[in-house]
Enzyme design. Structure first.
Site: not given
Length: 353
Positions: A79, A244, A247
């Protein structure tokens, strides 16, 4: 400490080469405690929803001559490679780097992002299949792989993770692709992760990163240590992270991109001849170079015959992403100055973003 990590990295890499199962990190008695710590961290982290923004397309036509042939650049991995956590395609690592590479190479860059949320090293084979369908059998001329964090969190055997990365490297190198690997980041820097889980996450991350670097250089490619997410540039700075707190944010991705851009351009043979800061003295054994790099974010490990060289290529700070601020380019040649201008506000693709 360095030599201890070097020995561990070499053993993991050797186990991968011979099909071994790797080295167990955790004693059975710690499992319950770590699971409890992991649950606490999970509740403290906000969860992002959705998928990364699309960033595929052509970049940098403004930097290129009208007849310049586009360069095919691929991004594989997890990701973070895909740019999860930002809202616009131009803020993803692939878009930032495609723009920077185009400005240095003076060629347009066709970007192909096949990285996926949640990917471990096991997913790299699938990503390669998708990539070759997009680029044709010749594949990309340049590839960036960012992988490893999910291998740690999902407790993939390190030998398995390194072997799978090595298989992808061999496939890309057989196509003539120049490859740069951003090794496993240090998960011990994530704030909601507390001791003892933090210490073990750091140890596991750095051991995997060192083993990855060995495999990368042995394949004739280059690694860049993402280490502790570039150390002081990320530590304690909440603006570097998405909501979050795991990231990177747009600013975080821009900073990480600046650490990788010089190595990607050097792999193509287009990085300007500007000073290089060396991390350590002279050449090192590959195992020692890999171990040192794992602890120092932004450090490149490059092949040097039977040895390896640690490099910290010159880079310049970025302005705040999206505000059009110019980076500092004090006394840097014009082409190098263009290389440092990896600003999301400039990273627009010719395709719709």
């Amino acid at each position: 400490m360095v030599m201890s990590r070097a020995r561990v990295a070499r053993r993991i890499a050797a186990a991968a080469a011979y099909g071994g199962g790797g080295i167990g990190l955790l004693g059975v008695g710690l499992v319950s405690l770590l699971l409890a710590e992991a649950k606490i961290a999970e509740h403290q982290l906000d969860s992002l929803k959705g998928e990364p923004p699309r960033a595929d397309g052509r970049y940098g036509t403004a930097f290129a001559a009208a007849d310049a042939r586009p360069l095919r650049f691929a991004v594989l991995g997890d990701s973070t490679a895909a740019g999860f956590g930002v809202d616009r395609g131009r803020e993803t690592p692939g878009a930032l780097l495609a723009t920077g590479i185009a400005s240095v190479a003076e060629r347009p860059v066709d970007l192909f992002v096949v990285a996926a949320n949640g990917a471990t090293s096991e997913d790299l084979a699938r990503q390669m299949d998708v990539l070759l369908k997009l680029t044709g059998p010749d594949g990309p001329e340049l590839a960036l792989i960012m992988i490893g964090a999910n291998d740690v969190t999902q407790m993939t055997k390190r030998a398995t993770a390194v072997r799978l990365l090595g298989d992808t490297l061999k496939q890309l190198r057989a196509l003539g692709t120049e490859v740069v690997v951003g090794t496993c980041p240090d998960l011990g820097t994530i704030e909601p992760v507390r001791p003892p889980l933090r210490w073990l996450a750091r140890r596991a991350s750095r051991q995997l990163a060192a083993a990855q670097a060995i495999t990368v250089v042995e394949a004739g490619a280059r690694s860049v240590s993402l280490g502790d997410l570039l150390g002081q540039e990320f530590r304690g700075r909440h603006e570097m992270f998405a909501s979050d707190r795991y990231h990177p944010s747009a600013q975080g991705y821009a900073t990480a991109a600046m650490a990788m851009l010089p190595t990607l351009c050097a792999a193509l043979g287009v990085w300007p001849d500007i000073p290089v800061e060396q991390r350590g003295e002279g050449l090192h054994s590959l195992a020692k170079a890999a171990a040192v790099a794992a602890s120092h974010g932004g450090t490149e490990v490059a092949p040097a015959g039977h040895w390896a060289q640690l490099l910290r290529r010159a880079r310049r700070p970025l302005g705040a992403p999206g505000n059009g601020a110019a980076p500092e380019v004090n006394h840097v040649p014009a082409k190098a100055a263009a290389a440092t201008a990896v600003d999301p506000a400039l990273s627009t693709s010719d395709s719709s973003q």
